[in-house]
Structures are given as C-alpha cells and as structure tokens.
Write a protein that holds these residues in place. Structure first.
Motif, PDB file in Angstrom:
ATOM      1  N   LEU A 120      41.142  29.672 -74.220  1.00  0.00           N
ATOM      2  CA  LEU A 120      41.176  28.476 -73.368  1.00  0.00           C
ATOM      3  C   LEU A 120      40.732  28.826 -71.944  1.00  0.00           C
ATOM      4  O   LEU A 120      39.981  28.075 -71.312  1.00  0.00           O
ATOM      5  N   VAL A 160      37.675  27.251 -69.716  1.00  0.00           N
ATOM      6  CA  VAL A 160      37.803  26.701 -68.360  1.00  0.00           C
ATOM      7  C   VAL A 160      36.795  27.371 -67.425  1.00  0.00           C
ATOM      8  O   VAL A 160      36.201  26.722 -66.561  1.00  0.00           O
ATOM      9  N   PHE A 161      36.570  28.679 -67.615  1.00  0.00           N
ATOM     10  CA  PHE A 161      35.520  29.354 -66.841  1.00  0.00           C
ATOM     11  C   PHE A 161      34.174  28.655 -67.066  1.00  0.00           C
ATOM     12  O   PHE A 161      33.368  28.527 -66.150  1.00  0.00           O
ATOM     13  N   PRO A 186      37.634  25.107 -61.170  1.00  0.00           N
ATOM     14  CA  PRO A 186      38.303  23.990 -61.835  1.00  0.00           C
ATOM     15  C   PRO A 186      39.795  23.934 -61.465  1.00  0.00           C
ATOM     16  O   PRO A 186      40.459  24.969 -61.385  1.00  0.00           O
ATOM     17  N   VAL A 187      40.277  22.718 -61.223  1.00  0.00           N
ATOM     18  CA  VAL A 187      41.710  22.494 -61.029  1.00  0.00           C
ATOM     19  C   VAL A 187      42.229  21.792 -62.279  1.00  0.00           C
ATOM     20  O   VAL A 187      41.464  21.412 -63.172  1.00  0.00           O
ATOM     21  N   ASN A 188      43.544  21.612 -62.323  1.00  0.00           N
ATOM     22  CA  ASN A 188      44.158  21.043 -63.534  1.00  0.00           C
ATOM     23  C   ASN A 188      43.528  19.709 -63.928  1.00  0.00           C
ATOM     24  O   ASN A 188      43.241  19.465 -65.099  1.00  0.00           O
ATOM     25  N   ALA A 189      43.262  18.852 -62.931  1.00  0.00           N
ATOM     26  CA  ALA A 189      42.728  17.528 -63.242  1.00  0.00           C
ATOM     27  C   ALA A 189      41.269  17.567 -63.701  1.00  0.00           C
ATOM     28  O   ALA A 189      40.749  16.569 -64.198  1.00  0.00           O
ATOM     29  N   VAL A 232      40.293  19.454 -66.070  1.00  0.00           N
ATOM     30  CA  VAL A 232      40.333  19.924 -67.449  1.00  0.00           C
ATOM     31  C   VAL A 232      40.955  18.833 -68.310  1.00  0.00           C
ATOM     32  O   VAL A 232      42.067  18.397 -68.055  1.00  0.00           O
ATOM     33  N   GLY A 233      40.215  18.386 -69.292  1.00  0.00           N
ATOM     34  CA  GLY A 233      40.767  17.399 -70.214  1.00  0.00           C
ATOM     35  C   GLY A 233      41.591  18.082 -71.288  1.00  0.00           C
ATOM     36  O   GLY A 233      42.044  19.210 -71.106  1.00  0.00           O
ATOM     37  N   SER A 234      41.781  17.416 -72.404  1.00  0.00           N
ATOM     38  CA  SER A 234      42.530  18.073 -73.479  1.00  0.00           C
ATOM     39  C   SER A 234      41.654  19.195 -74.048  1.00  0.00           C
ATOM     40  O   SER A 234      40.435  19.062 -74.148  1.00  0.00           O
ATOM     41  N   MET A 235      42.281  20.294 -74.372  1.00  0.00           N
ATOM     42  CA  MET A 235      41.543  21.459 -74.862  1.00  0.00           C
ATOM     43  C   MET A 235      42.279  22.056 -76.039  1.00  0.00           C
ATOM     44  O   MET A 235      43.500  22.053 -76.080  1.00  0.00           O
TER      45      MET A 235
END
Lengths: 689, 147
Positions: free
Chosen positions: A589, A593-594, A624-627, A629-632
């Motif tokens: 994961l 995100v990278f 990337p910040v938390n927002a 990133v969608g569902s993964m």
C-alpha cells in the motif's frame, strides 16, 4: 520446507514502542555533554567561495567552532565505485545548490542555529547548467548495477519501420526528493582513534566502512548504531556528507556532536530521483503483438559523480518482443548527485513503458489487459532464462475482478459521475528479486528464549518482526519467545537495506542459522547454544528472478478545474513467499501511495537561471496526504518459488511503487482524453486545449 | 506536563517542541519539518491540537500539555494506540505520535463521522510510508467502538 507460503498477519514487534513514543530514533538519543552542529549550505549552484566571515558567529557565547574550507581538517572526500563523492569543506568550489559550505557547533541547538545564520559567505558565482535539455556534457555510462547500460537485440529500427502499428512517444519524470518524515541525523563521539556513530541510515556496514576510509582509521575502530529509522526510501542508502561532517566536528571540538538536517537541507546533499526524458517506440502488428521496443533514456547526474536512473532495464525483460533496444545517456548538470529512490529505474521506467502500452492498446483497439496477455513473456526475453516463478496472469485477473474492470467503457470521456469525469487505468508492476550476502546468529538461551542477531536495519519494513517470525517457525517456538536484535555493527554483518533484497538476504541467513540450531538441538545439544550462518550473494543462476503485479486505479477528474482525485487503487502482487501478511500488505500500500505522489504531486522545481531549488520544503514540495488517497487494497497472490533463494522470498518493498503512476496516468487519460506524458499530472496540464 | 508539574528554565526563543525534546527528554514528539507543515510534532495543549514547532515554550507556562508519553495509562495502551498496532497504521513510526494525538483530539471533538471526514481531518499529519488506509481503519475502529 516447513514454512507457510504466507506468514501470519502478526502485529509488529516494535509496535508498542512506536505508539508510546519509547522508540529512540537517532536524533532522540541523548548522550552526556553533547554539542549541536548545524550545517551552512551554499546559496549558489556553481562557483567559488570568495570569503567566509565567521567573526560574528564566533563571538556568540556558546559557539564552539565554525568550520569551513579555510580551517577544516583534511580528510578523504573523493568517491569510488561504491561510494559517492562528498562535500567535506576541502576546497572553495561550489557545485550545487545547498552544498555544505560550513558547519557551526554550539552548546545548544538554538545557539548553533543562530550562529549559523550569522556566517556570511561571499561567492563568485558562475552560470550553472540547470537542466538536462541545456546540458551539453552528455555521455553513455558503461554499466548499471553490473548490467550493460545499453542493449540491442535483433534489429529494432527495421522492425519498427515495418510495423503495422507504431507508437513513438516521449515521456518525462521530474526530480523527486525522498523526504522521509525523519530528517537525516548523526551523532558522533570519538575516543582516541575510535569513533562511535548513531546514524539514521539504511546501511550501518557501509557507514562504518566509509567513515573509516574518510578518516583513515581501521574499520574495526568504527561502531555504527541505528535502532529505529524514520523511513528512508533509498535516501538514507548512500553515506552523505553530513555523516562525516558530524564526525569531523566532534573531533575538532573534542565532544560528542549531534547534527540533524533541517527540512530545507533535505533537498541538498542527500540525493534525489533524477529527472528523466524517455523516448519509447513500440512496433506491433494489427493484433497488438509486439515486434519491436526501443527505450532510450536520458537522465541527469552531477558534475562530479555518476548515478544512472535505470529506467530502461525493465523494458528488456517485461514483454516478449524479438527486437529490443534500451539505452541510457547521462547529462551533467549543476545539481547534487542523484541516488536510488524507491524502485529506482523501475518506478520511472514503468511509467513510460506502461503508458506507451496503453497508447498501443488504443491504437490497436485492444483491451489493455488483453494486449499484455498477447505479449506475455513466458521466459525472460533478455537472456532466455526461465523465470524462477511468475504469476502475473493471476495478478491481472484478480486485480481486474476487484476493481470491476469489466464495467469499463473503453472510450475516453465516456464515463461520468454527475459533472465529474470517471476513468479507469491499469499497468504492470515488476521489480527484480535480488539477494546479497548477509550473516545472522540465532542463539537459544538456557531459559529456552531465542535471540536473532543481524546487523540489518528496520526502516519500517518489519525487520524486528519478520526474522523473529521466521526463527520461531523453524524452531517451533511461540513468537513471544523470540526477539530480534539489529542496527549495530557489533552484530554479524548485513547488507544495505535496499533493492528489496533484505528479506531474501537476511531471511536466508536467519533460515540457515535457525535450521542449524534446530538440528543441533535435535541431536541432543543443550542451550545455551548458538548457530551462525554467512549466506552468500546469489543473483539468478539458472533462472531469471523477478516479482510481478498488476496495478489498477479509478480516478475522478473535475473537467472545469482539472483536479484529479484517486477514488480507488487495487494492487495484486506475486512476490514469492510472504513472511508476514500484515506488514507486506502495508509495504504494498505504501508503494502504491508513492505512485500517487509520483503521478499527481511530486516535483522539485529548479530556477532556470540560478539552478536553485524554489520549493525546498513540505509546503512547496507536495507529497500525498490522507485525503489524496481513496480506498486502497493490496492483494497477495500466493506463489511458491523453489529457485529464487532458500526461503522462496522475492521482496515487497519496491514492487508496489512500480506501475502505480502509470495506472493513474492511464486512468486520467481514460477520464479526460488528455494524455499527459510529463509528470506530475497537475491541473493546468489537463486544462490546456 | 502529562499530568505532572514540571519546572523548566529556557531561553524565550526555545520552541515547545525543542523544550520537550532537548530539555525534558520527551523525545516521543518528533521534528519532521520545524515549519508547521508535517504534523509530526502535534501535541495537545489544554486538550487542543497544537503544532509544537510553531509555538514557544514560554507561551505555555501553566498550561496542560499532553505528549505521546502521557497517553497510555501505565501498561494499558489508549484505545487509539491499540488500534494503530492492530491495524498496522504505521511502518517507520516517525509520524505516529502526531497521528495518534491528532486522532485522540478528533475523536473527542466528534469529528470522525465517516471515512471522508477522517481522511480530511487527518490530512495535516503526513505519513511518507503511506499508511493512510490503515490510519483511517484504526481511527474508524475506535470511533465505532466509542459511539
């Protein structure tokens, strides 16, 4: 082998100390009578230091030393095949922005920082070369990691000219900085000619060797400790200038010295992923079967050292094509020396190659997955070797099912959610399965508890957990009876934590040592008892060894604002035996995100006239910040590999960071009909007519 | 400081973050950027989330400061700490103290209504290892248990 194919989803052994703040990272280590060192870095990208005025800095109470090229001790700063050339205040040259030019040592952090701000350096600036496009100093490197840097198979140009479908495109990727959350930090203490260093490093053994060479002392005189690392991603793999500068400062002031980089200094002397310009040509018949691939890579290096971003290596191997050319060319610019960054070569290379494959899929009118299946390499096209294992078909199928690929209307701009444009994209992930030499000792104490010892590192990858799990499984003990010791050069030597090889390398050593201990216990020997294994490096042999996966992305794009939101990402990966389902999933994961950062956010920007970085902080350099990133989800495709190494492990640290940017980029094309070939995909690139 | 009175004499220019780390040996609070952009130094001052790198220690004389060292009760972890371990909501762990303190405050403030709200509210705390999906799962799990 009596090991489960997928290891239990055990919580991290270091979980408790990390959620309570008890874990001591390098800068957290408090040593008695420590002084603080702060670097002063250059304000030009090319030229000479005309003068250093440290009068005001030295006059401050509590300032112990100001070092510059005028008074720094002479040391060996030059590089070699295994070590980068460093900036250790040895002369008046300035070769890149933010190059260390002075070091201030003070009694307190505040005094050291204030004094550093008072050091006045005058420069004689020269016009720097600021981009690979304008650099005329270009050359073809001979090799990359022992591979030939340029390879030709068959006659790619003739095959391309004859191909019914030709895709010729140029893709580019920007300079990216690793930006681990923990800034680089070093604490150095001398005792006569013996040096002890706490360092935020991915490789304590390398730091030890390098410092011994720089200060011309025996390797045995240097001890390096790194208990917890706040991320590295390759940036803490090299031994950089500040490590030696901390030791130099400690020797000059005769005290323990702590040196921590500021966030803006993280954009200076500690490496980065270099910019690439990649020309790709694909030739295929009307059914999409590849007859030729050419991948010509131009990337940057510094004016004083060499690093090759190996974007073309993946292209030799990934698809079955009879005619292939991959080349690498370097352009020298006035910037720091680049270095490995999570999936060096494969991350940038798969963006280009997999984007081109998507363009071919559209040109041929074939589904993206079907195109890849038609060009599936059953054996390694580069050397003809069998793959030690390859379950890429299963990855495509599982990922397609989980993302809902069958719902995709292939036409660009055909899917919508209200006024938002929807897109789906996919790409192949791949990373080589490497193994280098590593040693480990497994010891059973008289009370039956076991300690595993190896001088490896834990970057957050799970080293404290998975080797204890492995030893517990082999010795048939409950996990709580086994603990791991690492991060100290007094332990048996282990390699740099890089190249996704640590689990395979250290794991093989732990496997051999634990197995030997088990056999001796079975023969009736009694604890306390220990066994040591020195596992050898092994690259391939009869087999080609690679991990594979499939990446899928769903995006929404605002057609008026050009804003891209990643709504879902699915990865399906086959990387041999998985030691711990939970920590492996987290690494996958994290790699994905990278990829989001690479696709949409990250870019270090250089001023075109001065060569200075204009966004050297986390407000200007976006990650990337938390927002964002969608569902993964990352799915593990089970894979047994009897050939890759004794434990069948391929490594998971970098695989997730390959193909992920291309999956997002192709989803953005599907949503918008706009093909962005220059990362990152920022709104203005989607709004251009 | 974490429920105890602590006396400290520091220069006026010392930030709350450096006072914790360099003067009180409370190194659980991390310095990621020293510029207020990463969230690693998040602590609670009188129950409110504060970036300790952007405020001076002398401004908080008499205040109640909670750091990661003050979150567990003896050996019993705070439910958010437990959830972070269970959901593997970190890898390197460097951003984790800030993430946990932010999450504790959000839960107290009732701002964790759904995943989108959690993601938005936790976006001031960067995680370069990319543990975001697991951070959301951990915060959601605690929110569901406590409502």
């Amino acid at each position: 082998m009596n090991l489960p194919l997928v290891g239990a989803a055990v919580d991290r052994a270091d979980g408790r100390v990390k959620v309570t703040g008890a874990a001591r990272y390098t800068a957290d280590v408090a040593l008695p009578n420590a002084a603080y060192a702060v670097m002063v870095t250059s304000e030009i990208a090319r030229g000479r230091i005309a003068s250093v005025d440290a009068v005001r800095a030295r006059s401050l109470q509590g300032v112990l030393a100001v070092l510059s090229y005028e008074n720094a001790p002479r040391v060996r700063a030059e590089g070699n095949d295994n070590a980068f050339a460093l900036s250790l205040l040895q002369d008046d040259r300035v070769r890149y922005d933010r190059e260390p030019v002075a070091v201030v040592v003070g009694e307190s952090l505040e005094r050291a920082h204030h004094a550093a701000s008072l050091v006045r350096i005058a420069y004689e600036a020269q016009a720097p070369v600021t981009s690979i496009e304008t650099s005329t100093d270009r050359y073809a490197p001979e090799e990359i990691f022992g591979h030939p840097a340029s390879v030709t198979r068959g006659d790619p140009e003739a095959a391309l000219s004859a191909a019914a479908i030709q895709v010729r495109r140029v893709y580019s990727t920007p300079v990216e900085h690793h930006n681990p959350m923990e800034p680089h930090a070093t604490i150095a203490s001398w005792d006569g000619d013996r040096l002890t260093v706490y360092d935020a490093t991915q490789g304590i053994t390398n730091v030890r060797k390098r410092l011994a060479a720089i200060f011309e002392i025996p390797v045995e005189n240097v001890r390096v400790i790194s208990s917890f690392l706040g991320g590295g991603f390759g940036g803490k793999g090299g031994v950089w200038s500040h490590v030696a500068l901390a030791a130099m400062a400690a020797r000059v002031v005769g005290r323990t010295v702590k040196l921590v980089l500021t966030r803006p200094q993280m954009f200076g002397s500690v490496g980065y992923r270099p910019r690439t310009i990649q020309a790709i040509a694909l030739g295929a018949d009307r059914d999409g079967r590849l007859s030729a691939i050419a991948h010509d890579v131009l990337s940057q290096t510094s004016v004083f050292d060499e690093f090759v971003e190996s974007s073309g290596l993946v292209t030799k191997m990934l698809y079955a094509a009879p005619n292939v050319r991959t080349t690498h060319t370097l352009a020298r610019v006035n910037a720091a020396t680049p270095t490995y960054m999570r999936a060096p070569g494969e991350a940038s290379g798969t963006f280009a190659l997999e984007s081109a494959m998507d363009e071919l899929a559209y040109a041929a009118g074939i589904d993206s997955i079907e195109l890849r299946l038609r060009n599936y390499a059953q054996t390694d096209p580069d050397d003809g070797k069998e793959f030690s294992s390859k379950h890429l078909r299963e990855c495509y199928a599982l990922g397609a099912e989980k993302i809902g690929w069958s719902e995709r209307d292939v036409r660009p701009r055909s899917m919508r959610n209200g006024r938002l444009l929807l897109g789906m994209g996919m790409a192949t992930a791949t990373y080589p399965a490497n193994r280098v030499s590593a040693s480990a000792v497994v010891r059973m104490e008289a009370d039956g508890s076991v300690v595993v010892r190896s001088g490896t590192q834990d970057l957050g990858t799970g080293s404290y957990t998975v080797y204890a799990q492995l030893a517990a499984t082999i010795l048939e003990l409950p996990l709580e009876r086994v603990r791991m010791e690492l991060g100290d050069t007094d332990l048996p030597p282990a390699p740099l934590s890089a190249g996704s090889w640590t689990a395979a390398s250290v794991g093989s050593a732990v496997y051999e040592a634990a197995s030997a201990l088990r056999d001796r216990l079975r023969k009736g020997e009694k604890a306390p008892l220990e066994a040591r294994a020195d596992a050898k490096a092994a690259w391939g042999g009869r087999y080609s060894t690679h991990a594979f996966g499939a990446q899928f992305a769903r995006v929404e794009v605002d057609p008026d604002l050009g804003e891209v939101r990643v709504r879902a990402m699915i990865g399906a990966f086959a990387a041999g035996r998985i030691l711990n389902r939970k920590t492996a999933r987290s690494q996958y994961l994290g790699g994905m995100v990278f990829g989001i950062g690479m696709a949409l956010h990250e870019e270090t920007r250089f001023d075109a006239s001065t060569g200075r970085i204009v966004n050297a902080n986390l407000a200007g350099y976006l990650v990337p910040v938390n927002a964002d990133v969608g569902s993964m989800e990352a799915y593990i495709v089970e894979e047994e590999d009897a050939h890759v190494n004794p434990i069948g492990v391929k490594g998971v640290g970098e695989l997730g960071a390959t193909g992920s940017a291309a999956a997002i980029a192709t989803a953005v094309f599907h949503a918008t009909g706009v093909r962005v070939r220059d990362l990152p995909i920022t709104p203005e690139k989607l709004l251009q007519p | 400081m974490n429920g105890e009175a602590r006396e400290l004499c520091v220069e006026p220019r010392v930030t709350l973050l450096d006072a914790l780390r360099e003067h009180l040996d409370l190194t659980g609070t991390k310095k990621g950027c020293d510029q207020g952009t990463c969230g690693a130094c998040t602590v609670l001052v009188d129950g409110r989330r504060v970036l300790s790198c952007l405020t001076l220690a002398v401004m908080h004389a008499g205040a109640s400061v909670t750091t990661i060292e003050g979150v567990a009760r003896g050996d019993a972890l705070h439910p958010v700490q437990d959830a972070f371990v269970e959901h593997d909501a970190f890898q390197c762990g460097y951003c984790t103290p800030g993430q946990i303190l932010c999450a504790i405050a959000l839960l107290q403030e009732g701002r964790t209504l759904d995943d989108a709200a959690i993601r938005e509210q936790m976006s001031g705390n960067l995680c370069r290892c990319g543990a975001y999906e697991n951070i959301v799962a951990a915060v959601r799990a605690v929110a569901e248990r406590t409502t």
